[in-house]
Design an enzyme around this catalytic site. Sequence first.
Site: not given
Ligand code: NAD
Ligand code: DAU
Length: 331
Positions: A151, A120-122, A77-78, A272, A11, A246, A189, A83, A147
């Site tokens: 990180k 991540t902020d987590e 990024y990978a 958790g 993403f 949410n 999504p 969670n 997760y």
């Molecule tokens: P995502 O799950 O959409 O994408 C992860 C990508 O990494 C995928 O394309 C996957 O194929 C690839 N990948 C996984 N394992 C791999 C490996 N062993 N070798 C090579 N490629 C590998 O994740 P995202 O939401 O795009 O997050 C990307 C980064 O940003 C992560 O490090 C995540 O911790 C961080 N992050 C995400 C968010 C968020 O809200 N989604 C917020 C803050 C930080």
């Molecule tokens: O804060 C950054 C993090 O944000 C990233 O490090 C992670 O990669 C990313 O997945 C995201 O983590 P969250 O756990 O916050 O995101 P998630 O989309 O899983 O959930 C967002 C909030 O919504 C959380 O409070 C859980 C809740 N939730 C989630 C799902 C999937 C629901 O209430 N219903 C749902 O179906």
Amino acid sequence: MKLLVTGGAGFIGSNFVHYVIERTDHEVTVLDKLTYAGNLASLEGLPDDRFRFVKGDIADAALVDGLVADADAVVHYAAESHNDNSLADPRPFLDTNIIGTYTLIEAARRHGTRFHHISTDEVYGDLELDDPARFTEQTPYNPSSPYSSTKAGSDLLVRAWVRSFGLQATISNCSNNYGPYQHVEKFIPRQITNVLRGERPKLYGRGENVRDWIHANDHSSAVLTILEKGRIGETYLIGADGEKNNKDVVELILTELGQPADAYDLVVDRPGHDLRYAIDSTKLRTELGWSPQYADFAAGLADTIAWYRDNEGWWAPQKDATEARYKAQGQ
Ligand code: NAD
Ligand code: DAU
């Protein structure tokens, strides 16, 4: 510069690749394992002379060494990023987030390559709903899930490699991203595509948990800023003052899609479950002059909803399997 972007088929990584190709002269190589979360369709339309894709694992030391040797900078990024998956099966999170990061920073130190680590902020744990404080670069680490603990571990490895081996690294910790091309397992999504399919959104617990939303384009602009202007060894928090609970987000989605605002289900909570995240990004804004462009969350969300409505071919292949996993967990 020649950039090696790990996880560039995911993403946020794919958003960064498009962002960089459109706005700079940098060349980009993506290294991605194409797990369930990687999708080559997210990288369509990139120019052959400035972009190439390599399928592989960041924990494959021989592959990584050659790619890092050929790069001016690595943007990492990978990750295993979800969670809920980490609660069901933590092992891939250790392999990719810990061993994969270790493999990359070893290569970067051997070749003296600039390294930017995406985190991540987590890693900071969570805040009470009424706590006036937000996370800063000084907040102690206190991760809650498999997760976020992996990180946090990867951040600490990068910090140790900076101090002990002079790794030329920066770290950023960003809040929750939203926008097009996000996997349907994630909160926004999942709810949009549920409503598009005539299903009801699913809120964990009472829907009171708060996330601090930022558009993925703003995350990409922040990472490019840190790559170009960040001080080696420093950590920068990325956030856009987008706190929402949410329930409010689900109500916005339902309303935008013409449904009653209360047409959602409350389901089993996440074990958790972190209550609230909130980012203070003053350091990034004052030191490096960054600011977010997407100030209006409702407008950014409406654009995101429109993208999912228009791109069912991108997300539909993942939807049934994702919902089957949630159903098995009562969610
Ligand atoms: P995502 O799950 O959409 O994408 C992860 C990508 O990494 C995928 O394309 C996957 O194929 C690839 N990948 C996984 N394992 C791999 C490996 N062993 N070798 C090579 N490629 C590998 O994740 P995202 O939401 O795009 O997050 C990307 C980064 O940003 C992560 O490090 C995540 O911790 C961080 N992050 C995400 C968010 C968020 O809200 N989604 C917020 C803050 C930080
Ligand atoms: O804060 C950054 C993090 O944000 C990233 O490090 C992670 O990669 C990313 O997945 C995201 O983590 P969250 O756990 O916050 O995101 P998630 O989309 O899983 O959930 C967002 C909030 O919504 C959380 O409070 C859980 C809740 N939730 C989630 C799902 C999937 C629901 O209430 N219903 C749902 O179906």
